[in-house]
Design an enzyme around this catalytic site. Structure first.
Site, PDB file in Angstrom:
ATOM      1  N   GLY A 199       0.833  -1.190   0.000  1.00 21.51           N
ATOM      2  CA  GLY A 199       0.000   0.000   0.000  1.00 21.51           C
ATOM      3  C   GLY A 199       0.871   1.245   0.000  1.00 21.51           C
ATOM      4  N   CYS A 200       0.236   2.387  -0.336  1.00 17.58           N
ATOM      5  CA  CYS A 200       1.009   3.629  -0.439  1.00 17.58           C
ATOM      6  C   CYS A 200       1.479   4.102   0.934  1.00 17.58           C
ATOM      7  CB  CYS A 200       0.196   4.704  -1.132  1.00 17.58           C
ATOM      8  SG  CYS A 200      -1.529   4.806  -0.628  1.00 17.58           S
ATOM      9  N   TYR A 201       0.584   4.128   1.912  1.00 11.43           N
ATOM     10  CA  TYR A 201       1.009   4.523   3.263  1.00 11.43           C
ATOM     11  C   TYR A 201       2.122   3.602   3.770  1.00 11.43           C
ATOM     12  CZ  TYR A 201      -3.041   7.705   3.855  1.00 11.43           C
ATOM     13  OH  TYR A 201      -3.947   8.726   3.755  1.00 11.43           O
ATOM     14  N   THR A 216       4.362   1.998   2.249  1.00 11.88           N
ATOM     15  CA  THR A 216       5.658   2.255   1.605  1.00 11.88           C
ATOM     16  C   THR A 216       6.363   3.427   2.284  1.00 11.88           C
ATOM     17  OG1 THR A 216       4.903   1.386  -0.510  1.00 11.88           O
ATOM     18  CG2 THR A 216       6.779   2.890  -0.574  1.00 11.88           C
ATOM     19  N   THR A 217       5.626   4.491   2.555  1.00 14.80           N
ATOM     20  CA  THR A 217       6.273   5.636   3.212  1.00 14.80           C
ATOM     21  C   THR A 217       6.762   5.275   4.613  1.00 14.80           C
ATOM     22  OG1 THR A 217       4.205   6.507   4.172  1.00 14.80           O
ATOM     23  CG2 THR A 217       4.805   7.297   1.984  1.00 14.80           C
TER      24      THR A 217
END
Lengths: 350, 350, 350, 350
Positions: A151-153, A155-156
């Site tokens: 997911g994008c979150y 990854t950060t």
């Protein structure tokens, strides 16, 4: 062309789908074979997305009529639950799978079922699925048959904490991790929901998901794996920002007394020195999301705001490194191509 | 590399400058030699524009210390008046010039002086300057020493009217041309002016320039040249739209009685069939600006809204085909490269 | 009209100035006497702000020609440093002062000088200045001669922490307060600076001020005053959100072991039950900034995200409760009017 | 309170509904009796719209259980087709009707059926319905039982052309009227449609409705009525602007040879001198939509751009003067109240 990667896409009408098309249609080693959409079957792709006129000469195909079995790899840019229902058959046909949804992210089928409210269709495959974050799992990608694109979150959060946690390091209080994250609206997908209307989301800002967000268990699982222990808690508060693309995660961290002398800037620079898509900014920088807009880059900055306080800022484009670009990066690694191939787009600024 | 085009940029800190950098830094036939800025001399380009980290390894240089004379071509991404002050010297040194400002757009020095409130520094060069719209002046570009890159509004208006006017055609009432044009805010440049602050321009819309806009004489000059006569009047009303990039010009035209049987859709399709950067959409289309965001494409649609009424819609990205992309297209033509080289970026949607 | 409050405004061309005009021109107990601007002297106010046509019949006046001494109260909607230079003279003339800038916020002149890089012009007045947060200092306002209107960030942080800190309560770890705050662009004022251009701030998001923000010492001073002790540390990370108005502060707090049984929702509801401009939302709410757009309301939500973790969300309109509306609320209290008078505007949604 | 107007609202969950609530809840002569919504029956209004907390103390009611018959007037903020299905019963109960949709706008039932694809439920009432543009039909409102509130585009076009057409004036070529109109996204309503998602509409601009827009026949009908003849043609091209509220219509007009000496500025100023909600700006002005944001004002500017060419710019807030504010203005006129009552909100700028 025998040496091109034959690619199929299942579910190409959402934002991760059209982003895959943008990237793959310009990828020199890819042959786009087919793209499915039940709803839009028969429609030309470039009639739906005029930005792709002259670039993609395909029509959407009914899922069960698409020649997926003849592909080398199939991307699932679908809602949760679709990839797992087709994975067994594709693997049996020798086709590799990259799922941009959550079907293979959680190793624990029970956790998946709790968070996604559906039984898992192939729990026996969870163990072999590789979590598609090349900065950590690069070595496992060449042989992977199933890749769970993060997911994008997550990854950060993972990249932002990686230098602090991996290798059993004891630098920060892992029971007090805070990720205050902000996302552009495209992170919600191309869904006809009130909350994502222009007139609801524009000129507005809010937090959401405070009663539980599906990326939370994914992050916990991954961070515990990186840290090598379970004594780790994370407060995660996502926010919606009125911009199309972009994500900024602000990590609030407590430095352990024994780590007061660490040069965190250097720690980050060294960890990511060889990573083509992770850029550690100079001391004092404040990365903005547009500095990565449309590109596969992650940029981060490390701020020692007090003797015992670290703030790490991480930005990426949620549709590229946060989704489709990362998936292409994984594909490159799976097929022995340079990871950067087809991913050299410069960020669009302004 | 002897066969690469050695490029200098004067004035690289504005939006057309950073856009040139984005395009040229990825152009396979270009060597970026130098970039000037009086104000930012000594600053690394990528410190100012972090989006270019890893892509542009230059610092801004004082204008008079930049090795411009050693370039093959120099782009002026400057305010009006700069290019003309340096053109003679550069030409004398064998350097070709592409001016993104207005110094060489108006053939009539008196008109220039009236609209731009400054004397022209080299009126003798106006005649040889080539107007950089390749769709019309392609043949003259290979030998051009000075190229006057068109304004963004004029590009939409000329391309949108081209099939109706060229070749002495009598299809529309040329005394009643109306261009109702809408521009994203980046068209105003990277200027510290109140009107372009976020809080002034966002969530807002207005017309401007009704008492005279500098693109008006440029358009009249060019349209009359295309039509081959001076019996041509244009009402031009520009508007400011709260978006970063993008321009839409709505042309309101009166069809002449003798042209009622013309198939305008076909006329446009045939005229632009061979143009790599002009895309005539199918009948009934309504192009949106994002369908060209970040790319060098122009898209247009032709609507016969009444027996005697034609509406032509033209969209482009004002920083690409409306400025820097067009300049690179001209450079390609000047140096015998394929016009599309380095300009294959897919539009960024969403 | 002898019973109306005679009001002067110094510096009316910024966003807090025009917002004061919007509010005061509709205030039933106010007579707008004069408004100054050096740069715009002679210009009609409604020529600069057409939204005020028919509402404000004044011209901007040179500061030294404005009849400020004849006012009951003068608002300073100016850059830091202006109010303190005129305060003594106005007080001597019997005029009360409300400063929307920082001149009287910090009690410690040395701290002021360190953060604002200028000597303080009237340090002897700092002690008598009342900090203009009516929810805390209401009792002191009727007799106040100088009111230091709080900054927008400090308003969110103080109101959001008030129930947890005041009265010597021991509920949260005060050495580990985190305020992750997000502001609309108007918080930066109507300044011709690159960073606040539409094309820089739109479709973008970033943190800033990580190396020190002037609101930080203000918050520390105030929070310590509320808590009644100095053992209190705050990490404050402001962010810029591409919206015009609005502020959301996300407070990340650690609950003390002895406070695990506290009903925080009830604590907040009870504390603010009588406050006309503070609205504690029902459990589980996620307030958005538009729910207060254009109004003087603060809305907040209290989330117990883990046994030892509290997240408090606070939203307000930075130009109203974060600046001009709060100043009017203070004026009402100073002059014995109902605090809500002239502040009943409904939020503008959508 | 026997002298308050008892008001019901049918369909209060859209943007015109919530805007009616914002205006009516602060209207001193109104008692809000009931509001219906099939989908949200039982939900508190302020749970759906937190901006109304403390202002509206009602729950949505099932349409057939709402005490509409006990109201003095019922507003229909519904999709087309709802008001006409209930109008007869309400009128029979002595309740007056203000329809914000199109059911009573077209006098010709056949035209209604052609454009709205449904049979008209009460064609016999079309004749008595009053078109709710007070600037034209004020005299008929006090006795009106049914008011057809105009569309937003038609309000701009009619008011912008009124001084040129009424009284049989021969000033412009009525066969060549062009309205190039631009609307904020809220004009499309609060509908879960792809085209109005933030990520589709933001940072984007397009024309639409070129193959026929339902406001076109309404405008033609009305303009012909104003002009007193049918020799009148209008090209209408609407555009979508990425802003929440606001509409700008640019009228392109051809001045007749016999009208070359007319002082158009004066003509407009005199026509609207007594209108509380129409503001003719000084010569040379360029009104922006934010100058009316949230208010019931129309502002316009008249530009003589050539001897034979007039451009008229008209702005309003599509949800206020373009919908709910105009409806309240009509209600005031119907019930003998001052037209401006409850409509004094200052525009919100910035």
């Amino acid at each position: 062309m025998s040496d091109r990667i034959r690619v199929g896409i299942v579910g190409g009408t959402g934002y991760t789908g059209v982003e895959l098309l943008r990237l793959l249609s310009a990828h020199p080693a890819v042959e786009l074979v087919t793209i499915t959409s039940r709803k839009e079957a028969g429609t030309r792709v470039d009639a739906m997305f005029p930005s792709l006129r002259g670039r993609v000469d395909l029509r959407f195909v009914e899922p069960d009529q698409a020649p997926l079995a003849g592909c080398d790899v199939v991307f699932f840019a679908t809602p949760h639950g679709v990839a797992m229902s087709q994975a067994r058959a594709l693997l049996a046909a020798g086709v590799r799978v990259i799922d941009l949804a959550a079907d293979f992210r959680l190793q624990d089928a029970a956790a998946f079922e709790r968070w996604y409210k559906m039984p898992h269709a192939c729990p026996e495959l969870l163990r072999e699925a590789v979590y598609g974050l090349p900065e950590i799992y690069r070595a496992r990608l060449p042989s992977a048959r199933i890749v769970a694109n993060p997911g994008c979150y997550p990854t950060t959060v993972q990249l932002g904490l990686l230098p602090l946690l991996e290798g059993g390091r004891r630098l920060i209080n892992t029971r007090s991790l805070i990720a205050d994250a902000k996302s552009g609206v495209s992170g919600a997908g191309r869904k006809e929901e009130l909350a994502y209307l222009f007139c609801e989301a524009a000129d507005n800002h809010k937090a959401y998901g405070l009663r539980g967000h599906r990326h939370h268990p994914e992050m916990l699982q991954q961070l515990r794996a990186i840290a090598g222990h379970d004594d780790l808690e994370l407060v995660f508060v996502p926010h919606l920002v009125p911009m199309i693309r972009g994500m900024l995660t602000t990590l609030h961290l407590q430095i352990l007394p024994e780590a007061r002398d660490v040069d965190f800037q250097r720690l980050y620079e060294e960890r990511f020195a060889a990573e083509p898509f992770v850029d550690v900014l100079p001391t004092g920088s404040e990365p903005d999301t547009r500095s990565v807009r449309g590109s596969n880059m992650v940029r981060m900055a490390v701020h020692r705001v007090a003797a015992d306080r670290l703030v790490v800022l991480v930005v990426l484009d949620n549709l590229v490194k946060g989704a489709s670009g990362q998936a292409v990066q994984c594909m490159n690694a799976m097929f022995g191509r340079p990871e950067t191939e087809g991913l050299a787009q410069a960020p669009l600024l302004p």
